[in-house]
Design a protein around this motif. Structure first.
Motif, PDB file in Angstrom:
ATOM      1  N   PHE A 124      -3.934  10.996   1.159  1.00 36.73           N
ATOM      2  CA  PHE A 124      -3.391  11.712   0.887  1.00 36.73           C
ATOM      3  C   PHE A 124      -2.509  10.972   0.495  1.00 36.73           C
ATOM      4  N   ALA A 125      -2.224  11.608  -1.205  1.00 31.60           N
ATOM      5  CA  ALA A 125      -1.501  11.006  -2.327  1.00 31.60           C
ATOM      6  C   ALA A 125       0.175  11.519  -1.601  1.00 31.60           C
ATOM      7  N   LYS A 126       1.386  11.490  -1.394  1.00 36.56           N
ATOM      8  CA  LYS A 126       2.162  11.861  -1.225  1.00 36.56           C
ATOM      9  C   LYS A 126       3.346  12.424  -2.710  1.00 36.56           C
ATOM     10  N   ASP A 127       3.765  10.825  -3.244  1.00 41.61           N
ATOM     11  CA  ASP A 127       4.570  11.332  -4.281  1.00 41.61           C
ATOM     12  C   ASP A 127       4.047  12.213  -5.894  1.00 41.61           C
ATOM     13  N   LYS A 128       4.307  13.185  -5.752  1.00 49.90           N
ATOM     14  CA  LYS A 128       3.929  13.198  -7.091  1.00 49.90           C
ATOM     15  C   LYS A 128       4.712  13.080  -8.311  1.00 49.90           C
ATOM     16  N   GLU A 129       5.560  12.558  -7.973  1.00 52.40           N
ATOM     17  CA  GLU A 129       6.193  11.369  -9.543  1.00 52.40           C
ATOM     18  C   GLU A 129       5.313  10.712 -10.360  1.00 52.40           C
ATOM     19  N   LEU A 130       4.847  10.073  -8.727  1.00 54.29           N
ATOM     20  CA  LEU A 130       4.493   8.459  -9.196  1.00 54.29           C
ATOM     21  C   LEU A 130       3.081   8.679  -9.159  1.00 54.29           C
ATOM     22  N   GLN A 164     -18.618  -7.556  -1.715  1.00 55.40           N
ATOM     23  CA  GLN A 164     -18.219  -8.499  -2.743  1.00 55.40           C
ATOM     24  C   GLN A 164     -16.465  -7.636  -2.842  1.00 55.40           C
ATOM     25  N   TYR A 165     -16.360  -6.508  -2.888  1.00 53.95           N
ATOM     26  CA  TYR A 165     -14.795  -5.900  -2.930  1.00 53.95           C
ATOM     27  C   TYR A 165     -14.736  -4.716  -1.587  1.00 53.95           C
ATOM     28  N   PRO A 166     -13.489  -5.134  -1.154  1.00 50.40           N
ATOM     29  CA  PRO A 166     -13.805  -3.728   0.373  1.00 50.40           C
ATOM     30  C   PRO A 166     -13.077  -2.489  -0.995  1.00 50.40           C
ATOM     31  N   ARG A 167     -13.706  -1.317  -0.049  1.00 53.33           N
ATOM     32  CA  ARG A 167     -13.614   0.067   0.452  1.00 53.33           C
ATOM     33  C   ARG A 167     -11.940   0.368   0.699  1.00 53.33           C
ATOM     34  N   LEU A 168     -11.097   0.792  -0.297  1.00 51.95           N
ATOM     35  CA  LEU A 168      -9.853   1.169  -0.821  1.00 51.95           C
ATOM     36  C   LEU A 168      -9.695   2.582  -0.845  1.00 51.95           C
ATOM     37  N   SER A 169     -10.139   3.315  -0.733  1.00 49.28           N
ATOM     38  CA  SER A 169     -10.303   5.470  -0.615  1.00 49.28           C
ATOM     39  C   SER A 169      -9.750   5.589   0.497  1.00 49.28           C
ATOM     40  N   GLY A 170      -8.250   5.879   0.874  1.00 50.54           N
ATOM     41  CA  GLY A 170      -7.789   6.889   1.691  1.00 50.54           C
ATOM     42  C   GLY A 170      -7.570   6.130   2.817  1.00 50.54           C
ATOM     43  N   GLN A 171      -6.923   4.297   2.501  1.00 45.26           N
ATOM     44  CA  GLN A 171      -5.886   4.165   2.814  1.00 45.26           C
ATOM     45  C   GLN A 171      -4.674   4.319   2.634  1.00 45.26           C
ATOM     46  N   HIS A 172      -3.921   4.225   3.981  1.00 42.57           N
ATOM     47  CA  HIS A 172      -3.239   4.503   4.212  1.00 42.57           C
ATOM     48  C   HIS A 172      -1.745   3.315   2.856  1.00 42.57           C
ATOM     49  N   ALA A 173      -1.186   4.062   2.498  1.00 39.07           N
ATOM     50  CA  ALA A 173      -0.659   3.474   1.538  1.00 39.07           C
ATOM     51  C   ALA A 173       0.548   2.937   1.485  1.00 39.07           C
ATOM     52  N   ASP A 174       1.211   2.407   2.684  1.00 37.00           N
ATOM     53  CA  ASP A 174       1.872   1.608   2.675  1.00 37.00           C
ATOM     54  C   ASP A 174       1.438   0.645   3.068  1.00 37.00           C
ATOM     55  N   TYR A 175      -0.174   0.367   3.823  1.00 30.36           N
ATOM     56  CA  TYR A 175      -0.512  -0.790   3.767  1.00 30.36           C
ATOM     57  C   TYR A 175      -1.157  -1.214   2.821  1.00 30.36           C
ATOM     58  N   THR A 176      -0.697  -0.453   1.529  1.00 36.03           N
ATOM     59  CA  THR A 176      -1.983  -1.317   0.193  1.00 36.03           C
ATOM     60  C   THR A 176      -0.752  -1.695  -0.485  1.00 36.03           C
ATOM     61  N   VAL A 209       0.971   2.914  -7.468  1.00 36.62           N
ATOM     62  CA  VAL A 209      -1.112   3.230  -7.285  1.00 36.62           C
ATOM     63  C   VAL A 209      -1.668   2.989  -5.356  1.00 36.62           C
ATOM     64  N   ALA A 210      -0.768   2.113  -5.130  1.00 34.39           N
ATOM     65  CA  ALA A 210      -0.595   2.852  -3.405  1.00 34.39           C
ATOM     66  C   ALA A 210      -1.357   4.295  -3.035  1.00 34.39           C
ATOM     67  N   ASP A 211      -0.197   4.958  -3.533  1.00 35.88           N
ATOM     68  CA  ASP A 211      -0.282   5.650  -3.010  1.00 35.88           C
ATOM     69  C   ASP A 211      -1.564   6.738  -3.955  1.00 35.88           C
ATOM     70  N   TYR A 212      -1.853   6.650  -4.678  1.00 34.80           N
ATOM     71  CA  TYR A 212      -2.621   6.944  -5.640  1.00 34.80           C
ATOM     72  C   TYR A 212      -4.227   6.777  -5.109  1.00 34.80           C
ATOM     73  N   ILE A 213      -4.544   5.518  -3.997  1.00 37.73           N
ATOM     74  CA  ILE A 213      -5.339   5.424  -3.547  1.00 37.73           C
ATOM     75  C   ILE A 213      -5.834   6.217  -2.565  1.00 37.73           C
ATOM     76  N   ALA A 214      -4.287   6.581  -1.906  1.00 36.96           N
ATOM     77  CA  ALA A 214      -4.374   7.049  -0.887  1.00 36.96           C
ATOM     78  C   ALA A 214      -4.427   8.079  -0.551  1.00 36.96           C
ATOM     79  N   GLY A 215      -4.468   8.806  -2.208  1.00 37.59           N
ATOM     80  CA  GLY A 215      -5.713   9.878  -2.133  1.00 37.59           C
ATOM     81  C   GLY A 215      -6.625  10.112  -2.995  1.00 37.59           C
ATOM     82  N   LEU A 216      -7.539   9.002  -2.840  1.00 40.61           N
ATOM     83  CA  LEU A 216      -8.659   9.148  -3.391  1.00 40.61           C
ATOM     84  C   LEU A 216      -9.804   9.351  -2.589  1.00 40.61           C
ATOM     85  N   ARG A 217     -11.040   9.723  -3.262  1.00 45.91           N
ATOM     86  CA  ARG A 217     -12.283  10.666  -1.974  1.00 45.91           C
ATOM     87  C   ARG A 217     -13.056  10.257  -3.217  1.00 45.91           C
TER      88      ARG A 217
END
Length: 217
Positions: A124-130, A164-176, A209-217
């Protein structure tokens, strides 16, 4: 005698030709039947993952610790490549190098194919401002700085492109965010393409962008 010698020579040449043809035929057969790669052993993969990886990455590859990446549903080819990079030192991480050094190529394949068959839990994305800024960068890049859209390689829903390119969907924002920062600052060097992209991002953009990726699905 001359006739006999001629016939003998002709016979020898014929035998040599037949032998050569047989050898060529065997060589051709060998080329037609290349050695098949061994299939991953998922039973061994589960055993190795449970013993070596589960403590940090979760029993089913869904890490509960934001600093450690989720591995479930990742592309197996990508995981094998990263483990090989850890082992060789191409990707610098003392903890992962210690684990990867003890693994053979077959071990890596077994682990990768087992954990990537597990379903990833959504994030889930957590930072509404970003999040709006993160979406703009992910989907459209930053034109005035020649930053390519993340979606171009990792797909609009973050599924990535196998091998070729890794899956990012739902990855922890801190890690990304940590990986993007490491690419930018030179700590991680095993993807020149990502180094080039991250070099043009500031801390706020990386966090967005890390926070947005965390919420991708």
């Amino acid at each position: 005698m001359k006739l006999l010698a001629t016939l003998t020579t002709a016979a020898l040449l014929a035998v040599t030709a037949v032998s050569g043809f047989a050898a060529d035929e065997k060589a051709a057969e060998a080329k037609v039947e290349p050695k098949k790669a061994a299939k991953p052993d998922l039973v061994k993969g589960e055993a190795s993952f449970t013993a070596v990886c589960a403590a940090c990455h979760g029993a089913d590859g869904n890490s509960g610790t934001p600093a450690n990446p989720k591995l479930a549903q990742q592309h197996p080819e990508y995981l094998v490549k990263e483990l090989q990079d850890f082992k060789s030192g191409k990707r610098n991480n003392a903890i992962m190098k210690g684990f990867a050094t003890a693994l053979s190529d077959d071990d890596m394949k077994n682990i990768a194919y087992w954990v990537t068959a597990k379903k990833a839990k959504p994030g889930f994305a957590k930072d509404k401002e970003l999040v709006a800024l993160g979406e703009r960068i992910y989907r459209g890049g930053i034109a005035d700085r020649q930053v390519a859209a993340c979606a171009g390689c990792h797909s609009p829903n973050g599924a990535g492109i196998p091998s070729q390119y890794p899956r990012l969907s739902g990855q922890h924002a801190d890690y990304t965010a940590a990986q993007l920062t490491s690419f930018r600052d030179g700590g991680r060097k095993n993807s020149p393409q990502m180094t080039d992209v991250a070099a043009k991002l500031n801390d706020r953009e990386i966090k967005a962008v890390a926070d947005y990726i965390a919420g991708l699905r």
